[in-house]
Design a protein around this motif. Sequence first.
Motif, PDB file in Angstrom:
ATOM      1  N   ASP A  86       0.871  -1.181   0.000  1.00 52.68           N
ATOM      2  CA  ASP A  86       0.000   0.000   0.000  1.00 52.68           C
ATOM      3  C   ASP A  86       0.913   1.238   0.000  1.00 52.68           C
ATOM      4  O   ASP A  86       2.129   1.111   0.102  1.00 52.68           O
ATOM      5  CB  ASP A  86      -0.998   0.006   1.166  1.00 52.68           C
ATOM      6  N   ASP A  88       1.447   3.394   2.141  1.00 55.92           N
ATOM      7  CA  ASP A  88       2.208   3.581   3.370  1.00 55.92           C
ATOM      8  C   ASP A  88       3.554   2.866   3.309  1.00 55.92           C
ATOM      9  O   ASP A  88       4.557   3.367   3.811  1.00 55.92           O
ATOM     10  CB  ASP A  88       1.382   3.060   4.554  1.00 55.92           C
ATOM     11  N   GLN A 389      -2.162   5.445  16.143  1.00 59.22           N
ATOM     12  CA  GLN A 389      -2.063   5.558  14.688  1.00 59.22           C
ATOM     13  C   GLN A 389      -3.403   5.759  14.000  1.00 59.22           C
ATOM     14  O   GLN A 389      -3.471   5.758  12.772  1.00 59.22           O
ATOM     15  CB  GLN A 389      -1.354   4.323  14.125  1.00 59.22           C
ATOM     16  N   VAL A 390      -4.448   5.911  14.810  1.00 63.57           N
ATOM     17  CA  VAL A 390      -5.777   6.126  14.241  1.00 63.57           C
ATOM     18  C   VAL A 390      -6.464   7.211  15.068  1.00 63.57           C
ATOM     19  O   VAL A 390      -6.478   7.142  16.296  1.00 63.57           O
ATOM     20  CB  VAL A 390      -6.635   4.840  14.297  1.00 63.57           C
ATOM     21  N   GLN A 405     -12.575   9.611   5.739  1.00 65.58           N
ATOM     22  CA  GLN A 405     -11.799   8.391   6.028  1.00 65.58           C
ATOM     23  C   GLN A 405     -11.012   7.950   4.801  1.00 65.58           C
ATOM     24  O   GLN A 405      -9.835   7.598   4.896  1.00 65.58           O
ATOM     25  CB  GLN A 405     -12.752   7.253   6.409  1.00 65.58           C
ATOM     26  N   GLU A 406     -11.681   7.983   3.644  1.00 60.23           N
ATOM     27  CA  GLU A 406     -11.006   7.572   2.399  1.00 60.23           C
ATOM     28  C   GLU A 406      -9.855   8.515   2.062  1.00 60.23           C
ATOM     29  O   GLU A 406      -8.741   8.087   1.752  1.00 60.23           O
ATOM     30  CB  GLU A 406     -11.987   7.581   1.216  1.00 60.23           C
ATOM     31  N   SER A 409      -6.961   7.989   4.425  1.00 61.01           N
ATOM     32  CA  SER A 409      -6.162   6.770   4.261  1.00 61.01           C
ATOM     33  C   SER A 409      -5.294   6.852   3.006  1.00 61.01           C
ATOM     34  O   SER A 409      -4.198   6.294   2.975  1.00 61.01           O
ATOM     35  CB  SER A 409      -7.027   5.511   4.309  1.00 61.01           C
ATOM     36  N   GLU A 413      -3.254   9.199   6.797  1.00 57.03           N
ATOM     37  CA  GLU A 413      -3.861   9.595   8.072  1.00 57.03           C
ATOM     38  C   GLU A 413      -5.135   8.780   8.265  1.00 57.03           C
ATOM     39  O   GLU A 413      -6.103   8.928   7.522  1.00 57.03           O
ATOM     40  CB  GLU A 413      -4.157  11.105   8.085  1.00 57.03           C
ATOM     41  N   ARG A 414      -5.105   7.911   9.264  1.00 57.80           N
ATOM     42  CA  ARG A 414      -6.237   7.003   9.456  1.00 57.80           C
ATOM     43  C   ARG A 414      -7.235   7.569  10.460  1.00 57.80           C
ATOM     44  O   ARG A 414      -6.844   8.065  11.511  1.00 57.80           O
ATOM     45  CB  ARG A 414      -5.744   5.649   9.951  1.00 57.80           C
ATOM     46  N   TRP A 416     -11.161   6.632  12.356  1.00 57.73           N
ATOM     47  CA  TRP A 416     -12.199   5.631  12.573  1.00 57.73           C
ATOM     48  C   TRP A 416     -13.390   6.286  13.261  1.00 57.73           C
ATOM     49  O   TRP A 416     -13.210   7.042  14.203  1.00 57.73           O
ATOM     50  CB  TRP A 416     -11.658   4.453  13.400  1.00 57.73           C
ATOM     51  N   THR A 470      -2.896  10.626  18.015  1.00 52.63           N
ATOM     52  CA  THR A 470      -2.073  10.650  16.796  1.00 52.63           C
ATOM     53  C   THR A 470      -1.164  11.877  16.683  1.00 52.63           C
ATOM     54  O   THR A 470      -0.339  11.949  15.784  1.00 52.63           O
ATOM     55  CB  THR A 470      -2.979  10.622  15.546  1.00 52.63           C
ATOM     56  N   THR A 491      -4.884  15.817   5.675  1.00 50.75           N
ATOM     57  CA  THR A 491      -6.320  15.649   5.432  1.00 50.75           C
ATOM     58  C   THR A 491      -6.980  17.010   5.180  1.00 50.75           C
ATOM     59  O   THR A 491      -7.801  17.145   4.258  1.00 50.75           O
ATOM     60  CB  THR A 491      -6.968  14.922   6.622  1.00 50.75           C
TER      61      THR A 491
END
Length: 504
Positions: A86, A88, A389-390, A405-406, A409, A413-414, A416, A470, A491
């Motif tokens: 990915d 990352d 990390q989230v 979110q999309e 990622s 930057e994650r 949830w 984070t 983001t």
Amino acid sequence: MQVNWLRGPVEEWAGDAVLFFAFEKASDRLPGLGRWIEGRAEGLRDSAAWLDFKGKPQQVGVFYNPEDSRAPRVVCAGLGPVDKFDLDKLRTATAVALRKCRDMQLARVILPLAALDGLPAEAGELVREALVGGLLGLHRYAGYKTRDVDSNDFPEVLLVGDEGDDPADLDSLPFYATAVNSGIRLARDLVSAPANIVTPSFLAQTAQEIATRYGFRFNLLGFEEARAMGMGAFTAVAQGSREPACLITLEHCPPGTEGDQPLVFVGKGITFDTGGISLKPSEKLDAMKQDMAGAAAVLGAFEAMGGLQLRRRVVGIMPCTENMPDGQAYKPGDVIQSLSGLTIEIISTDAEGRMILCDALTHAQQYKPALLVDLATLTGAAIIALGNQVAAIMGNHERLIQRVQEIGSGVGERFWPLPLYDFYFEGIKSEVADFKNVGERAAGTIIGGIFLKQFVPDDIPWLHLDIAGTAWTSKDLSVCTQGGTGFGVRTLVELARRWDEFEG
Ligand code: BES
Ligand code: ZN
Ligand code: ZN
């Protein structure tokens, strides 16, 4: 450090090293590397050194090719197995490889577009993320050491394509990477710096410098002005601090966008959080210098957006103050009237972030935001729930949450989501005011979101990003080096860049 971009015949590329990537199976080396070995590093083909390089994530191999004085080294970074690839992995591999090059004191590293051939993602995205990851991985907070200082010098990364490569939008990628990098570095440095340096006035001065550099509008409200305007919640927190508080506004309003509804970013700027009268335990209290990471992310986003010359109206609002215990400090049991008119019973003066943010969110409404996003190191519970990390994402608009979110990622930057069901409001009902600033311990992050939600009308799309976990890393993690991470900058920048895709 510079990122330069060049297109020309392969035989003419010259640097101290050329960077390639490899997956974990030796037999599947990437086509770019294979071609390079065939064309310019024939002697490396059967080098025994390959036996020790497995292409594992974070592994870097350095191979010497003395026959070619224009590129005497091949630095190869491992990506791990191809089926786990990915972006990352790519960001991290580039970061680790460039750090290695810095350790070797190389002056110019060539990143050929061919090094990205065959990687399973779109070409522009690969170049962009490799560059951003590499630049970010090289960042180190300089600090105030006067002895044993590490040099941060790294003169040049040269992105090269040969004549066959499509230049189309690739020309703009080094420009993008440099702008985003400088925004994130600014945010990281502000978060890592001590609270006796990064005061509210320091943040204001930084904002003013950004405004001057890029032609943004800049406005500063002092404590007395904020109080006169009715910002009772913000000033309740600020009244216990001797360091002057302020509410900073930056506005990027390119000609022709004056009538547009802006994106409004609000960042928590507590330059030090002692907890106030509800004093925090002293263990690890130094970490509370990071409590302005929301404001730092907003400043970082403006720095990046200035560099990118975005054509979008964006407003940044940063309420900034220390949270201190003092003879004048606000106290548990106090009832405070916020700018919105709503009254708040103080249960804990340590829940100060929501106090300063609620007034900033009310203040933001005068701009009629197309989108309102707040970022805050709001709750320790966010760290318990999601780790480092989230980040937690909450808001009043399901689809927006998914899209962010999309977006996040895609740029490392994650987020949830946590739910903001109305029944959670029961937890902050008060006998003496409209609600309390704190509920029970359960669902602490959600309660923070529920509190803020009281201040945002349903018809304004709103997101609350709890970045308590984070904003800081105590060890090097992927492209984040120890210290402030600059989380949120990317983001916010992507939201501003891609907002057209969200409308409708
Ligand atoms: N700044 C803290 C949250 C925090 C904790 C940020 C750890 C970064 C790392 C915030 O102001 C706070 O103290 N929150 C309280 C809320 C509680 C009183 C409801 C917390 O999390 O304990
Ligand atoms: Zn606090
Ligand atoms: Zn705080």
